[in-house]
Design a protein around this motif. Structure first.
Motif, PDB file in Angstrom:
ATOM      1  N   GLY A 146       0.795  -1.216   0.000  1.00 49.68           N
ATOM      2  CA  GLY A 146       0.000   0.000   0.000  1.00 49.68           C
ATOM      3  C   GLY A 146       0.829   1.269   0.000  1.00 49.68           C
ATOM      4  N   TYR A 147       0.135   2.361  -0.319  1.00 47.11           N
ATOM      5  CA  TYR A 147       0.757   3.686  -0.336  1.00 47.11           C
ATOM      6  C   TYR A 147      -0.170   4.657   0.378  1.00 47.11           C
ATOM      7  N   GLY A 148       0.411   5.569   1.178  1.00 49.12           N
ATOM      8  CA  GLY A 148      -0.418   6.513   1.906  1.00 49.12           C
ATOM      9  C   GLY A 148       0.406   7.602   2.558  1.00 49.12           C
ATOM     10  N   ALA A 149      -0.041   8.058   3.721  1.00 46.89           N
ATOM     11  CA  ALA A 149       0.628   9.156   4.409  1.00 46.89           C
ATOM     12  C   ALA A 149       0.279   9.117   5.887  1.00 46.89           C
ATOM     13  N   ALA A 150       1.097   9.793   6.689  1.00 48.05           N
ATOM     14  CA  ALA A 150       0.877   9.881   8.133  1.00 48.05           C
ATOM     15  C   ALA A 150       0.971  11.326   8.575  1.00 48.05           C
ATOM     16  N   PRO A 191       4.553  11.242   3.323  1.00 51.38           N
ATOM     17  CA  PRO A 191       4.103  10.063   2.580  1.00 51.38           C
ATOM     18  C   PRO A 191       4.792   8.804   3.075  1.00 51.38           C
ATOM     19  N   GLY A 192       4.207   7.654   2.733  1.00 46.73           N
ATOM     20  CA  GLY A 192       4.806   6.391   3.144  1.00 46.73           C
ATOM     21  C   GLY A 192       4.223   5.212   2.385  1.00 46.73           C
ATOM     22  N   TRP A 193       4.797   4.057   2.619  1.00 48.40           N
ATOM     23  CA  TRP A 193       4.336   2.820   2.017  1.00 48.40           C
ATOM     24  C   TRP A 193       4.296   1.734   3.076  1.00 48.40           C
ATOM     25  N   GLN A 194       3.602   0.653   2.789  1.00 48.57           N
ATOM     26  CA  GLN A 194       3.572  -0.461   3.731  1.00 48.57           C
ATOM     27  C   GLN A 194       3.449  -1.788   2.996  1.00 48.57           C
ATOM     28  N   VAL A 195       3.989  -2.830   3.617  1.00 41.98           N
ATOM     29  CA  VAL A 195       3.798  -4.210   3.179  1.00 41.98           C
ATOM     30  C   VAL A 195       3.280  -4.989   4.381  1.00 41.98           C
ATOM     31  N   GLY A 196       2.481  -6.014   4.115  1.00 39.72           N
ATOM     32  CA  GLY A 196       1.915  -6.764   5.230  1.00 39.72           C
ATOM     33  C   GLY A 196       1.621  -8.200   4.858  1.00 39.72           C
ATOM     34  N   LEU A 197       1.398  -9.005   5.876  1.00 43.37           N
ATOM     35  CA  LEU A 197       1.029 -10.410   5.728  1.00 43.37           C
ATOM     36  C   LEU A 197      -0.049 -10.709   6.755  1.00 43.37           C
ATOM     37  N   ARG A 236      -9.472 -11.478  11.668  1.00 42.29           N
ATOM     38  CA  ARG A 236      -8.199 -11.397  10.961  1.00 42.29           C
ATOM     39  C   ARG A 236      -7.069 -11.008  11.910  1.00 42.29           C
ATOM     40  N   ALA A 237      -5.883 -11.488  11.581  1.00 47.13           N
ATOM     41  CA  ALA A 237      -4.645 -11.083  12.257  1.00 47.13           C
ATOM     42  C   ALA A 237      -3.664 -10.666  11.172  1.00 47.13           C
ATOM     43  N   GLU A 238      -2.966  -9.560  11.399  1.00 47.75           N
ATOM     44  CA  GLU A 238      -2.089  -9.027  10.356  1.00 47.75           C
ATOM     45  C   GLU A 238      -0.841  -8.415  10.968  1.00 47.75           C
ATOM     46  N   ALA A 239       0.279  -8.660  10.323  1.00 42.80           N
ATOM     47  CA  ALA A 239       1.540  -8.001  10.669  1.00 42.80           C
ATOM     48  C   ALA A 239       1.944  -7.142   9.482  1.00 42.80           C
ATOM     49  N   ALA A 240       2.423  -5.918   9.753  1.00 40.68           N
ATOM     50  CA  ALA A 240       2.757  -5.006   8.666  1.00 40.68           C
ATOM     51  C   ALA A 240       3.993  -4.196   9.023  1.00 40.68           C
ATOM     52  N   TYR A 241       4.685  -3.770   7.972  1.00 43.50           N
ATOM     53  CA  TYR A 241       5.816  -2.859   8.137  1.00 43.50           C
ATOM     54  C   TYR A 241       5.501  -1.593   7.357  1.00 43.50           C
ATOM     55  N   LEU A 242       5.559  -0.444   8.027  1.00 40.57           N
ATOM     56  CA  LEU A 242       5.279   0.853   7.432  1.00 40.57           C
ATOM     57  C   LEU A 242       6.554   1.680   7.416  1.00 40.57           C
ATOM     58  N   ARG A 243       6.772   2.381   6.319  1.00 36.04           N
ATOM     59  CA  ARG A 243       7.937   3.255   6.225  1.00 36.04           C
ATOM     60  C   ARG A 243       7.489   4.626   5.727  1.00 36.04           C
ATOM     61  N   PHE A 244       7.803   5.651   6.510  1.00 34.90           N
ATOM     62  CA  PHE A 244       7.417   7.016   6.164  1.00 34.90           C
ATOM     63  C   PHE A 244       8.649   7.846   5.835  1.00 34.90           C
TER      64      PHE A 244
END
Length: 204
Positions: A127-131, A148-154, A167-175
């Protein structure tokens, strides 16, 4: 405690209702839900050659999500909007009088791709977004900025009754970094955020 209560809730619901398979759930492919979680990161303030070094930031998060799924055989793909408020924050006194970084909120548009395992869905996200990030300095006030930032998750989700998924989810976000002039030009690195989330989804 939050993890214990969440696990107890899941077990209790599962014990009270028969578990359908993911493919047996004939509800619509639109869905919406909410989640609670915990995030951890680091931040760093730099002014010229002087740096605070990395200091820890962490805290709880809560949010809402919604989206649309499509399925072809065992492959499931879709798009999702995620919005959250955050208490991920931390401060340091190293080379700084009360430098503090707060991640106040964020939003992402995410693509999802997964596989129907029969009992549930295992999926990945991109994903792509912002904080919204607030920087505070003792004696100099605070300033907020959008980065702005992006994230990947599983993640993994499974129905516990028709129309409802857990649902259970782990994600890494980078801004990206932000800057302020609270005390001269200062560069603030927000850091990469690791998130763990538990969510409840209703399908329409």
């Amino acid at each position: 405690m939050l993890k214990f209560l969440s696990a107890a809730l899941v077990l209790g619901v599962c014990a009270l209702s028969p578990l359908p398979t993911y493919a047996q759930d004939k509800k619509g492919k639109w869905y919406a839900g909410g989640f609670l979680g915990y995030g951890a990161s680091t931040s760093r303030w730099t002014q010229g050659a002087v740096s605070t070094g990395d200091f820890n930031t962490d805290g709880m998060i809560a949010g809402l999500y919604g989206g649309r799924n499509w399925q072809q055989n065992k492959t499931v793909y879709g798009i999702e909007l995620e919005l959250a408020v955050s208490e991920i924050e931390g401060a340091t006194e190293t080379n700084c009088v009360g430098c503090r970084t707060d991640i106040d909120s964020y939003g992402f548009v995410k693509a999802r791709l997964g596989r129907d395992t029969g009992r549930g869905l295992i999926y990945g996200t991109l994903g792509y977004g912002a904080a919204s990030v607030t920087q505070m300095l003792t004696g100099s006030g605070h300033v907020s900025d959008i980065t702005p930032g992006w994230q990947v998750g599983l993640g993994y989700e499974a129905p516990f009754q028709e129309g409802w998924n857990l649902r259970a989810e782990a994600a890494y976000l980078r801004f990206g970094g932000v800057s302020n002039t609270l005390s001269g030009p200062i560069s603030v690195d927000v850091g990469g955020v690791t998130l763990l989330k538990l969510g409840l989804t209703q399908k329409f």
